[in-house]
Design a protein around this motif. Structure first.
Motif, short mmCIF file in Angstrom:
data_model
loop_
_atom_site.label_atom_id
_atom_site.label_comp_id
_atom_site.label_asym_id
_atom_site.label_seq_id
_atom_site.Cartn_x
_atom_site.Cartn_y
_atom_site.Cartn_z
N ALA A 150 0.54 -0.94 -0.05
CA ALA A 150 0.33 0.48 0.50
C ALA A 150 0.82 0.86 0.13
O ALA A 150 0.54 2.43 -0.56
CB ALA A 150 -1.20 -0.25 1.36
N ALA A 151 1.98 1.52 0.75
CA ALA A 151 2.97 2.19 0.80
C ALA A 151 3.73 2.87 -0.39
O ALA A 151 3.85 3.33 -0.76
CB ALA A 151 4.03 1.87 1.98
N PHE A 152 3.93 1.63 -1.16
CA PHE A 152 4.50 1.95 -2.71
C PHE A 152 3.23 2.36 -3.89
O PHE A 152 4.18 2.84 -4.04
CB PHE A 152 4.65 0.37 -2.72
N LEU A 153 2.69 1.63 -3.31
CA LEU A 153 1.21 1.72 -4.73
C LEU A 153 0.41 3.08 -4.51
O LEU A 153 0.11 4.12 -5.36
CB LEU A 153 0.84 0.75 -5.30
N SER A 154 0.33 3.57 -3.14
CA SER A 154 -0.82 4.69 -3.60
C SER A 154 -0.68 5.86 -4.01
O SER A 154 -1.53 6.08 -4.29
CB SER A 154 -0.84 4.72 -1.34
N PRO A 155 0.66 6.63 -3.76
CA PRO A 155 0.93 7.43 -4.79
C PRO A 155 0.56 7.74 -6.00
O PRO A 155 -0.25 8.06 -6.34
CB PRO A 155 1.92 8.01 -4.35
N LEU A 156 0.63 6.03 -6.40
CA LEU A 156 0.69 6.21 -7.87
C LEU A 156 -1.11 5.87 -8.38
O LEU A 156 -1.39 6.98 -8.97
CB LEU A 156 1.03 4.75 -8.75
N LEU A 157 -1.19 5.26 -7.59
CA LEU A 157 -3.15 5.13 -7.52
C LEU A 157 -3.81 6.40 -7.25
O LEU A 157 -4.63 6.70 -7.49
CB LEU A 157 -3.29 4.12 -6.11
N GLU A 158 -3.83 7.52 -6.31
CA GLU A 158 -3.75 8.42 -6.28
C GLU A 158 -3.72 9.09 -7.60
O GLU A 158 -4.69 10.21 -7.73
CB GLU A 158 -3.47 9.30 -5.24
N LEU A 159 -3.01 9.22 -8.19
CA LEU A 159 -2.59 10.03 -9.19
C LEU A 159 -3.41 9.33 -10.70
O LEU A 159 -4.44 10.64 -11.57
CB LEU A 159 -1.20 9.69 -10.24
N PHE A 160 -3.53 8.28 -10.95
CA PHE A 160 -4.56 7.45 -11.63
C PHE A 160 -6.16 7.49 -11.51
O PHE A 160 -7.15 7.64 -12.04
CB PHE A 160 -3.32 6.60 -12.26
N ARG A 161 -6.47 7.30 -10.41
CA ARG A 161 -7.96 7.44 -9.96
C ARG A 161 -8.36 8.27 -9.94
O ARG A 161 -9.69 9.28 -10.02
CB ARG A 161 -7.74 7.22 -8.64
N ASN A 162 -7.91 9.73 -10.41
CA ASN A 162 -8.44 11.24 -10.76
C ASN A 162 -8.38 11.69 -11.94
O ASN A 162 -9.09 12.67 -11.87
CB ASN A 162 -7.99 12.41 -9.41
N THR A 163 -7.85 10.41 -12.51
CA THR A 163 -7.72 11.13 -14.21
C THR A 163 -9.03 9.68 -15.42
O THR A 163 -9.13 9.18 -15.46
CB THR A 163 -6.22 10.52 -14.79
N ALA B 236 -11.40 8.14 -17.61
CA ALA B 236 -10.82 7.31 -18.58
C ALA B 236 -10.78 7.75 -19.27
O ALA B 236 -10.55 7.53 -20.94
CB ALA B 236 -12.00 5.87 -18.61
N VAL B 237 -12.20 8.83 -20.39
CA VAL B 237 -12.84 8.90 -21.63
C VAL B 237 -11.43 10.34 -21.59
O VAL B 237 -11.19 10.39 -22.99
CB VAL B 237 -14.04 10.02 -20.93
N ALA B 238 -10.65 10.70 -20.80
CA ALA B 238 -9.83 11.87 -21.53
C ALA B 238 -8.75 11.06 -22.05
O ALA B 238 -7.37 11.33 -22.18
CB ALA B 238 -9.13 12.60 -19.88
N LEU B 239 -8.16 9.78 -21.48
CA LEU B 239 -7.64 9.19 -21.61
C LEU B 239 -7.55 8.01 -22.95
O LEU B 239 -6.81 7.73 -23.55
CB LEU B 239 -6.67 7.84 -20.91
N LEU B 240 -8.67 7.53 -23.31
CA LEU B 240 -9.33 7.57 -24.67
C LEU B 240 -8.12 7.95 -25.83
O LEU B 240 -7.28 6.87 -26.61
CB LEU B 240 -10.80 7.96 -24.48
N VAL C 90 -12.46 -0.70 -21.46
CA VAL C 90 -12.88 -1.04 -20.41
C VAL C 90 -12.30 -1.65 -19.50
O VAL C 90 -12.45 -1.56 -18.13
CB VAL C 90 -14.09 -1.72 -21.10
N LEU C 91 -10.94 -2.07 -19.73
CA LEU C 91 -10.23 -2.35 -18.64
C LEU C 91 -9.96 -2.03 -17.28
O LEU C 91 -9.92 -1.47 -16.21
CB LEU C 91 -8.97 -3.45 -18.96
N TYR C 92 -9.46 -0.61 -18.32
CA TYR C 92 -9.17 0.68 -17.35
C TYR C 92 -10.10 1.76 -16.64
O TYR C 92 -9.68 1.10 -15.31
CB TYR C 92 -8.29 1.67 -18.31
N ALA C 93 -10.27 1.17 -17.14
CA ALA C 93 -12.16 1.95 -16.44
C ALA C 93 -12.68 1.15 -15.93
O ALA C 93 -13.06 1.97 -14.56
CB ALA C 93 -13.49 2.09 -17.65
N CYS C 94 -13.39 0.35 -15.80
CA CYS C 94 -13.95 -1.35 -14.31
C CYS C 94 -13.22 -1.53 -13.18
O CYS C 94 -12.94 -1.42 -12.56
CB CYS C 94 -14.31 -2.43 -15.91
N SER C 95 -11.46 -1.13 -13.70
CA SER C 95 -10.73 -1.73 -12.75
C SER C 95 -10.73 -0.73 -11.50
O SER C 95 -10.73 -1.53 -9.93
CB SER C 95 -8.71 -1.34 -12.96
N TRP C 96 -11.00 0.73 -11.53
CA TRP C 96 -10.89 1.36 -9.87
C TRP C 96 -12.25 1.13 -9.61
O TRP C 96 -11.12 1.45 -8.15
CB TRP C 96 -10.85 2.87 -10.47
#
Length: 283
Positions: free
Chosen positions: A122-135, A137-141, A159-165
């Motif tokens: 959690a400590a290793f991945l949390s910063p990365l998750l916080e970055l991408f969770r606020n992006t 999916a439509v903007a990344l299409l 679809v994989l990206y949008a459903c994963s969150w």
């Protein structure tokens, strides 16, 4: 006293078991009535909406050119079904949607369990998750399209990206919000980390995990439609966009009706699966 013990002697079974028969039958009938009344209550608003959809255009309250009556749209839906067009578009969309959704479940649930249970992960991945969770999916299409092209891989990955969150975040939340008293009680009984996770953490997190899965099921259809509208030659999104562009309004609504029906059926399927995996909550 002989009258109390004679049923036991004659039947060989406790008298209590014989007494429960009639009441159990009554209990079985009651939930059926309850389920029927619940179904009627839930469907009342939908029936009202469909009735308004049929009546308002015919009464001239809304322009029937842009909002045709429901019956006319259903006729168009049936004609698309007979011609084979609806089946072709539906099959293409379902294949993409289910592929991305299944991959999201296979990847996001194990990752969410690891993040929620192991603090170093959690400590290793949390910063990365916080970055991408606020992006969005439509903007990344456009990024997916530039990197992967306009083929099937782009749509499934989208679809994989949008459903994963929703699956990932709800899985993490489910693990972290397990009742601490349950964990302490299990540890006091001598359960090791693996058995504790298997017997306590995972079952307690199941309802929250399935909440994320149900949200992802809706996302798998919604985001796919957007992807099909901007770069596809088949699919329900393409059908809706092409029908709107050529002013085939009835066909456009036929596609929308199909999407709504698929979403409803998919949600009910996930609810049934959730109940099967959550039977421990009612025992």
């Amino acid at each position: 006293m002989a009258e109390l013990t004679s049923p036991v002697a004659l039947s060989g079974q406790p008298a209590q078991a014989r007494w429960h028969g009639p009441s159990d039958a009554g209990v079985q009938r009651k939930p059926r009535t309850g389920r029927l009344s619940t179904a009627v209550e839930r469907s009342a608003a939908i029936v009202l909406l469909l009735a308004l959809w049929e009546a308002l255009p015919r009464a001239g309250v809304v322009d029937r050119v842009f909002v045709p009556p429901l019956s006319e749209n259903l006729v168009a839906w049936y004609e698309l079904l007979l011609s084979g067009q609806l089946g072709e578009h539906l099959g293409a969309s379902l294949l993409r949607s289910f592929a991305g959704f299944a991959l999201a479940i296979a990847l996001a649930i194990p990752l969410g369990l690891a993040i929620g249970w192991y603090r170093p992960v959690a400590a290793f991945l949390s910063p990365l998750l916080e970055l991408f969770r606020n992006t969005s999916a439509v903007a990344l299409l456009p990024v997916f399209t530039l990197i992967l092209g306009i083929g099937e891989t782009t749509k499934i990955t989208f679809v994989l990206y949008a459903c994963s969150w929703p699956i990932l975040l709800n899985t993490i939340s489910g693990v972290k919000t397990v009742e601490p008293l349950l964990v302490k009680s299990a540890r006091s009984m001598g359960l090791g980390p693996f058995r504790l996770f298997q017997k306590v953490i995972l079952p307690a997190a199941v309802p929250t995990v399935f909440t994320g899965v149900r949200l992802a099921g809706a996302y798998s259809i919604l985001v796919l439609l957007f992807a099909e509208m901007v770069g596809a030659k088949a699919g329900l999104g393409y059908l809706i966009q092409a029908s709107q562009s050529s002013f085939r309004i009835h066909d456009m609504y036929a596609g929308i009706i199909t999407i709504s029906a698929i979403g409803l059926l998919f949600n009910q399927l996930l609810v049934s699966v959730e109940r099967r995996f959550s039977t421990w909550r009612t025992t």
